[in-house]
Design a protein around this motif. Structure first.
Motif, PDB file in Angstrom:
ATOM      1  N   MET A   1       0.849  -1.171   0.000  1.00  0.00           N
ATOM      2  CA  MET A   1       0.000   0.000   0.000  1.00  0.00           C
ATOM      3  C   MET A   1       0.897   1.237   0.000  1.00  0.00           C
ATOM      4  SD  MET A   1      -3.111   0.722   2.655  1.00  0.00           S
ATOM      5  CE  MET A   1      -2.161   0.002   3.951  1.00  0.00           C
ATOM      6  N   ARG A   2       0.548   2.205  -0.839  1.00  0.00           N
ATOM      7  CA  ARG A   2       1.319   3.440  -0.943  1.00  0.00           C
ATOM      8  C   ARG A   2       0.366   4.608  -1.126  1.00  0.00           C
ATOM      9  NH1 ARG A   2       6.377   3.312  -0.786  1.00  0.00           N
ATOM     10  NH2 ARG A   2       6.704   5.259  -1.854  1.00  0.00           N
ATOM     11  N   ALA A   3       0.843   5.804  -0.846  1.00  0.00           N
ATOM     12  CA  ALA A   3       0.073   7.009  -1.134  1.00  0.00           C
ATOM     13  C   ALA A   3       0.002   7.164  -2.638  1.00  0.00           C
ATOM     14  CB  ALA A   3       0.750   8.231  -0.513  1.00  0.00           C
ATOM     15  N   SER A   4      -1.168   7.462  -3.144  1.00  0.00           N
ATOM     16  CA  SER A   4      -1.301   7.608  -4.584  1.00  0.00           C
ATOM     17  C   SER A   4      -0.912   9.017  -5.015  1.00  0.00           C
ATOM     18  CB  SER A   4      -2.726   7.326  -5.033  1.00  0.00           C
ATOM     19  OG  SER A   4      -2.795   7.461  -6.428  1.00  0.00           O
ATOM     20  N   THR A   5      -0.036   9.087  -5.987  1.00  0.00           N
ATOM     21  CA  THR A   5       0.281  10.352  -6.640  1.00  0.00           C
ATOM     22  C   THR A   5      -0.158  10.274  -8.101  1.00  0.00           C
ATOM     23  OG1 THR A   5       2.530   9.594  -7.095  1.00  0.00           O
ATOM     24  CG2 THR A   5       2.204  10.910  -5.100  1.00  0.00           C
ATOM     25  N   ASP A   6      -0.851   9.187  -8.448  1.00  0.00           N
ATOM     26  CA  ASP A   6      -1.359   8.979  -9.790  1.00  0.00           C
ATOM     27  C   ASP A   6      -2.552   9.909 -10.024  1.00  0.00           C
ATOM     28  OD1 ASP A   6      -1.706   7.284 -12.296  1.00  0.00           O
ATOM     29  OD2 ASP A   6      -3.654   7.017 -11.290  1.00  0.00           O
ATOM     30  N   LEU A   7      -2.469  10.741 -11.063  1.00  0.00           N
ATOM     31  CA  LEU A   7      -3.519  11.725 -11.312  1.00  0.00           C
ATOM     32  C   LEU A   7      -4.874  11.082 -11.601  1.00  0.00           C
ATOM     33  CD1 LEU A   7      -1.759  14.627 -13.237  1.00  0.00           C
ATOM     34  CD2 LEU A   7      -2.555  14.570 -10.882  1.00  0.00           C
ATOM     35  N   ASP A   8      -4.895   9.945 -12.277  1.00  0.00           N
ATOM     36  CA  ASP A   8      -6.176   9.277 -12.543  1.00  0.00           C
ATOM     37  C   ASP A   8      -6.840   8.833 -11.246  1.00  0.00           C
ATOM     38  OD1 ASP A   8      -5.979   9.629 -15.289  1.00  0.00           O
ATOM     39  OD2 ASP A   8      -5.087   7.658 -15.630  1.00  0.00           O
ATOM     40  N   THR A   9      -6.060   8.252 -10.343  1.00  0.00           N
ATOM     41  CA  THR A   9      -6.602   7.806  -9.060  1.00  0.00           C
ATOM     42  C   THR A   9      -7.092   8.993  -8.241  1.00  0.00           C
ATOM     43  OG1 THR A   9      -5.119   5.910  -9.025  1.00  0.00           O
ATOM     44  CG2 THR A   9      -6.036   6.592  -6.902  1.00  0.00           C
ATOM     45  N   LEU A  10      -6.304  10.056  -8.196  1.00  0.00           N
ATOM     46  CA  LEU A  10      -6.700  11.247  -7.435  1.00  0.00           C
ATOM     47  C   LEU A  10      -7.908  11.924  -8.060  1.00  0.00           C
ATOM     48  CD1 LEU A  10      -3.154  12.634  -6.614  1.00  0.00           C
ATOM     49  CD2 LEU A  10      -4.738  11.451  -5.058  1.00  0.00           C
ATOM     50  N   THR A  11      -7.953  11.988  -9.380  1.00  0.00           N
ATOM     51  CA  THR A  11      -9.108  12.584 -10.060  1.00  0.00           C
ATOM     52  C   THR A  11     -10.374  11.801  -9.758  1.00  0.00           C
ATOM     53  OG1 THR A  11      -7.738  13.520 -11.812  1.00  0.00           O
ATOM     54  CG2 THR A  11     -10.075  13.196 -12.324  1.00  0.00           C
ATOM     55  N   ASP A  12     -10.293  10.470  -9.812  1.00  0.00           N
ATOM     56  CA  ASP A  12     -11.455   9.633  -9.476  1.00  0.00           C
ATOM     57  C   ASP A  12     -11.913   9.891  -8.043  1.00  0.00           C
ATOM     58  OD1 ASP A  12     -11.458   8.488 -11.996  1.00  0.00           O
ATOM     59  OD2 ASP A  12     -10.503   6.616 -11.350  1.00  0.00           O
ATOM     60  N   PHE A  13     -10.951   9.964  -7.120  1.00  0.00           N
ATOM     61  CA  PHE A  13     -11.280  10.211  -5.714  1.00  0.00           C
ATOM     62  C   PHE A  13     -11.993  11.547  -5.554  1.00  0.00           C
ATOM     63  CE2 PHE A  13     -10.129  12.210  -1.661  1.00  0.00           C
ATOM     64  CZ  PHE A  13     -10.731  11.324  -0.779  1.00  0.00           C
ATOM     65  N   PHE A  14     -11.426  12.625  -6.108  1.00  0.00           N
ATOM     66  CA  PHE A  14     -12.041  13.945  -5.944  1.00  0.00           C
ATOM     67  C   PHE A  14     -13.328  14.080  -6.749  1.00  0.00           C
ATOM     68  CE2 PHE A  14      -7.795  15.115  -4.306  1.00  0.00           C
ATOM     69  CZ  PHE A  14      -8.209  15.657  -3.088  1.00  0.00           C
ATOM     70  N   ASP A  15     -13.477  13.341  -7.849  1.00  0.00           N
ATOM     71  CA  ASP A  15     -14.759  13.323  -8.563  1.00  0.00           C
ATOM     72  C   ASP A  15     -15.854  12.752  -7.663  1.00  0.00           C
ATOM     73  OD1 ASP A  15     -13.681  14.437 -10.867  1.00  0.00           O
ATOM     74  OD2 ASP A  15     -13.669  12.551 -11.999  1.00  0.00           O
ATOM     75  N   ARG A  16     -15.564  11.619  -7.004  1.00  0.00           N
ATOM     76  CA  ARG A  16     -16.536  11.023  -6.072  1.00  0.00           C
ATOM     77  C   ARG A  16     -16.851  11.981  -4.928  1.00  0.00           C
ATOM     78  NH1 ARG A  16     -13.059   6.776  -6.375  1.00  0.00           N
ATOM     79  NH2 ARG A  16     -12.535   6.940  -4.172  1.00  0.00           N
ATOM     80  N   TYR A  17     -15.823  12.628  -4.423  1.00  0.00           N
ATOM     81  CA  TYR A  17     -15.996  13.582  -3.324  1.00  0.00           C
ATOM     82  C   TYR A  17     -16.874  14.750  -3.771  1.00  0.00           C
ATOM     83  CZ  TYR A  17     -14.511  16.490   0.655  1.00  0.00           C
ATOM     84  OH  TYR A  17     -14.475  17.269   1.787  1.00  0.00           O
ATOM     85  N   GLY A  18     -16.617  15.287  -4.967  1.00  0.00           N
ATOM     86  CA  GLY A  18     -17.396  16.410  -5.487  1.00  0.00           C
ATOM     87  C   GLY A  18     -18.853  16.048  -5.722  1.00  0.00           C
ATOM     88  N   VAL A  19     -19.106  14.843  -6.242  1.00  0.00           N
ATOM     89  CA  VAL A  19     -20.483  14.392  -6.448  1.00  0.00           C
ATOM     90  C   VAL A  19     -21.193  14.283  -5.099  1.00  0.00           C
ATOM     91  CG1 VAL A  19     -21.899  12.409  -7.141  1.00  0.00           C
ATOM     92  CG2 VAL A  19     -20.098  13.245  -8.655  1.00  0.00           C
ATOM     93  N   ALA A  20     -20.547  13.686  -4.128  1.00  0.00           N
ATOM     94  CA  ALA A  20     -21.142  13.549  -2.799  1.00  0.00           C
ATOM     95  C   ALA A  20     -21.401  14.920  -2.174  1.00  0.00           C
ATOM     96  CB  ALA A  20     -20.240  12.710  -1.893  1.00  0.00           C
ATOM     97  N   LEU A  21     -20.484  15.853  -2.390  1.00  0.00           N
ATOM     98  CA  LEU A  21     -20.613  17.198  -1.836  1.00  0.00           C
ATOM     99  C   LEU A  21     -21.846  17.908  -2.381  1.00  0.00           C
ATOM    100  CD1 LEU A  21     -19.012  19.124   0.037  1.00  0.00           C
ATOM    101  CD2 LEU A  21     -17.829  19.935  -1.995  1.00  0.00           C
ATOM    102  N   THR A  22     -21.994  17.941  -3.693  1.00  0.00           N
ATOM    103  CA  THR A  22     -23.120  18.671  -4.279  1.00  0.00           C
ATOM    104  C   THR A  22     -24.440  17.925  -4.134  1.00  0.00           C
ATOM    105  OG1 THR A  22     -22.552  17.820  -6.470  1.00  0.00           O
ATOM    106  CG2 THR A  22     -21.742  20.025  -5.897  1.00  0.00           C
ATOM    107  N   ALA A  23     -24.383  16.599  -3.963  1.00  0.00           N
ATOM    108  CA  ALA A  23     -25.609  15.814  -3.775  1.00  0.00           C
ATOM    109  C   ALA A  23     -26.048  15.794  -2.315  1.00  0.00           C
ATOM    110  CB  ALA A  23     -25.393  14.386  -4.262  1.00  0.00           C
ATOM    111  N   GLY A  24     -25.190  16.261  -1.423  1.00  0.00           N
ATOM    112  CA  GLY A  24     -25.515  16.199  -0.004  1.00  0.00           C
ATOM    113  C   GLY A  24     -25.473  14.785   0.543  1.00  0.00           C
ATOM    114  N   ASP A  25     -24.663  13.932  -0.062  1.00  0.00           N
ATOM    115  CA  ASP A  25     -24.529  12.542   0.363  1.00  0.00           C
ATOM    116  C   ASP A  25     -23.527  12.473   1.519  1.00  0.00           C
ATOM    117  OD1 ASP A  25     -24.137   9.826   0.682  1.00  0.00           O
ATOM    118  OD2 ASP A  25     -23.982   9.422  -1.479  1.00  0.00           O
TER     119      ASP A  25
END
Length: 129
Positions: A1-25
């Motif tokens: 296990m390592r910290a991800s610095t991969d932009l695709d992985t980070l983009t996916d993570f923040f995309d999920r976070y942004g969807v949850a944020l605006t949806a109030g999830d």
């Protein structure tokens, strides 16, 4: 296990976070955090040691986004710095879309992320602008 610095992985993570944020999830938002965690801004700081405490910190966000008619959030990843084997600091500028499709500038944050078996998790959030 390592910290991800991969932009695709980070983009996916923040995309999920942004969807949850605006949806109030709130449960999905809470699931993006590692425990214990910390939020730091110019005029306040708070820590949390349970997913319930994380969830409570977001309860007021959803009505604010609805009132401002913000329907989508997108994280523009500006910088990624590996800190250790499991930690990475990610600078993000958030941009939003309103119900009319107009871009609404957001704020800037730095997120200290920890690599976990299920992917990145937020340890610390620092509002930077």
């Amino acid at each position: 296990m390592r910290a991800s610095t991969d932009l695709d992985t980070l983009t996916d993570f923040f995309d999920r976070y942004g969807v949850a944020l605006t949806a109030g999830d709130v449960p999905a938002l809470a699931g993006c955090y590692a425990l214990p965690g910390l939020v730091v801004a110019d005029t306040y700081s708070f820590s949390f040691s349970s997913l319930a405490a994380v969830a409570l910190s977001f309860v007021g966000a959803a009505p604010d986004y609805r009132e401002r008619e913000l329907i989508a959030a997108h994280a523009l990843i500006e910088d990624v710095q590996p800190i250790s084997a499991l930690l990475a600091m990610v600078a993000v500028e958030w941009e939003f879309l309103d119900s009319g499709g107009a871009r609404v500038p957001g704020e800037r944050y730095r997120y200290l992320l920890r690599g976990t078996e299920t992917g990145p998790a937020i340890c610390t959030v620092v509002r930077t602008g």
